[in-house]
Design an enzyme around this catalytic site. Structure first.
Site, mmCIF file in Angstrom:
data_model
loop_
_atom_site.group_PDB
_atom_site.id
_atom_site.type_symbol
_atom_site.label_atom_id
_atom_site.label_comp_id
_atom_site.label_asym_id
_atom_site.label_seq_id
_atom_site.Cartn_x
_atom_site.Cartn_y
_atom_site.Cartn_z
ATOM 1 C CB SER A 110 -8.394 0.514 5.571
ATOM 2 O OG SER A 110 -9.133 1.688 5.487
ATOM 3 C CB SER B 81 -8.133 3.527 2.708
ATOM 4 O OG SER B 81 -7.314 2.962 3.715
ATOM 5 C CE LYS C 221 -3.950 1.859 2.662
ATOM 6 N NZ LYS C 221 -4.828 1.654 3.820
HETATM 7 N N1 GLN Z 1 -13.049 4.122 6.347
HETATM 8 C C1 GLN Z 1 -12.392 4.415 7.571
HETATM 9 C C2 GLN Z 1 -11.925 5.852 7.569
HETATM 10 O O1 GLN Z 1 -12.111 6.502 6.597
HETATM 11 C C3 GLN Z 1 -11.278 3.485 7.808
HETATM 12 C C4 GLN Z 1 -10.053 3.827 7.090
HETATM 13 C C5 GLN Z 1 -8.887 2.948 7.400
HETATM 14 O O2 GLN Z 1 -9.032 1.896 8.033
HETATM 15 N N2 GLN Z 1 -7.716 3.425 7.009
HETATM 16 O O3 GLN Z 1 -11.387 6.339 8.506
#
Ligand code: GLN
Length: 454
Positions: free
Chosen positions: A154, A130, A55
């Site tokens: 995410s 994400s 990532k």
């Molecule tokens: N969707 C969640 C957020 O926007 C989780 C994101 C993540 O786990 N990086 O914070």
């Protein structure tokens, strides 16, 4: 695409051929998927090492890192994250950069400066986020395995939307050194893989102590793979009230899978937990507060691309203007909840709710070994379907409690067609072994194939 376990017995020249083949595919037939933000470089120093997709928020020495943000364009990391060093010690290497929501803030991988990643099951729908690039690539068969990060779901949610396996380790199990911080008290690096065995293998490789991260536990790396046992049976808690917010198809998949768990010898217990609305409110207050503090360093002076300006004030303004809208919104809200007049009303209250949520998990674990829940309330939505941020935040209702409590959880596919649906096992703190065992047993019982041809 070989699994990680299979790749471990390939000869060095076979691995190099695989890398070349991968590059060709990423350049041509899979370009539209936009899972990789650029075609990986084949490097002499990595010869014979198994390629793992990373990532875009995990540092790899001498390689560009942007967190899918314009503000980090041109940044080249001077060091590697501990997780990457551990990969290298096990004859694996970082190979390619996975698309993501800017700084990990999002649930759809639509909020990236590189444009959206598509779901291999249908290009009209999102891969989740994400870590959407990491999950889409594994699902499409253009990565053996990948590393993502999970702050509020995410890893697990994109794994669920793309029909692959995603593991969020216990807080402190994997070093965060070299992971660009979004919300430091919530996030962990973890594997996204084709199956449960690979998730276990990769966890064993990246976990373990690290002197450079004071929140990383002093425990040795896990050794879950050698102890994987699909035949173990457990006391599993299910939260029926919780799933009223899920769509019919997710509810059906949930109940069907509970029957399967029962039929293979697990004991099912009905349990209750605080309304998930509290999870959302406390998570977003804490995550945004920490994000506003962590992202203060990107000002074009200390970190980040420096924008033009007539004077210092303008340089700051123009540099910080390079953040995308979602990131800006979170910095503003985070700063607000930490400001002196509102700290008690929001931030402190959110921390108290966090303690209650943690306690509720502990209560369930008094007489159950793990919890079984959906990963997301629906299948992957169409792109541009989430019109407001709040709508997007609601797709995290089932994942963020785990981060608030620092627990381990694994997402595995229980339905693949027409669109994948994932379920998660949530374990006691540091009990990755048993959730992997339960997931391994369920995966074997369901017999769902791994990669999906794009
Ligand atoms: N969707 C969640 C957020 O926007 C989780 C994101 C993540 O786990 N990086 O914070």
């Amino acid at each position: 695409m070989p699994t990680l376990k299979q790749a471990m017995s390939l000869k060095p020249h076979e691995i190099e051929n695989l890398k070349h083949d991968l590059c060709k595919k990423i350049e041509s037939s899979y370009k539209e998927l936009n899972a990789y933000i650029q075609t990986p470089k084949i490097q002499e120093k990595d010869k014979g090492k198994i390629p793992i997709l990373i990532k875009d928020n995990i540092c790899v020495k001498d390689s560009p890192l942007t967190c899918a943000s314009n503000i980090l364009h041109g940044y080249v990391s001077p060091y590697s994250a501990t997780a990457i060093e551990k990969l290298e010690q096990s004859n694996l290497c970082a190979f390619g950069r996975a698309n993501m929501d800017e700084f990990g803030m999002g649930s759809t991988t639509e909020k990236s400066c590189y444009g959206r990643t598509k779901n291999p099951y249908s290009t009209a729908i999102v891969p989740g986020g994400s870590s959407g690039g990491s999950a889409a690539a594994v699902a499409a068969g253009i990565a053996i395995a990948s590393l993502g990060s999970d702050t509020g779901g995410s890893i697990r949610q994109p794994a669920s939307y793309c029909g692959v396996v995603g593991l969020k380790p216990s807080y402190g199990r994997v070093s965060r050194y070299g992971l660009v911080a979004y919300s430091s008290s919530l996030e962990q690096i973890g594997p996204i893989t084709q199956n449960v065995e690979d998730a276990s293998l990769l966890l064993d490789i990246i976990s373990g102590k690290c002197d450079k991260d004071s929140t990383c536990l002093q425990n040795d790396s896990t050794s879950t793979f050698s102890k994987l046992n699909p035949n173990k049976t457990f006391k599993i808690a299910v939260l029926e009230e919780f799933i009223e917010k899920a769509t019919k198809e997710v509810q059906t998949a949930y109940y069907d899978t509970i029957k399967v768990l029962d039929s293979i010898g697990h004991t099912i217990f009905q349990k209750k937990m605080l309304n998930v609305d509290y999870h959302i409110s406390s998570y977003y207050i804490i995550a945004m507060a920490e994000a506003s503090a962590n992202l203060a360093r990107f000002d074009g002076i200390r970190y980040g691309k420096r924008a033009e300006g007539e004077n210092l004030r303008e340089i700051y303004f123009n540099s910080r203007a390079q953040f995308g809208d979602e990131v800006k919104k979170r910095i503003l809200l985070g700063t607000f909840v930490l400001s002196s007049g509102y700290y008690d009303a929001y931030y402190l209250k959110a921390q108290k709710v966090r303690s209650i949520i943690k306690k509720q998990y502990e209560d369930i674990f008094q007489d159950c070994d793990m919890i079984f829940m959906p990963v997301a309330p629906s299948v992957a939505p169409k792109c541009n379907a989430t019109k407001t941020s709040l709508e997007m935040y609601l797709s995290d209702i089932y994942t963020i409690g785990v981060n608030l409590a620092g627990l381990p959880a694994i997402s595995i596919p229980v339905v693949k067609k027409p669109l994948p649906i994932g379920m998660q096992f949530i374990g006691r703190f540091l009990d990755e072994q048993n959730i992997l065992n339960a997931a391994f047993g369920l995966e074997r019982e369901l017999g769902l194939s791994t990669t999906h041809k794009f």
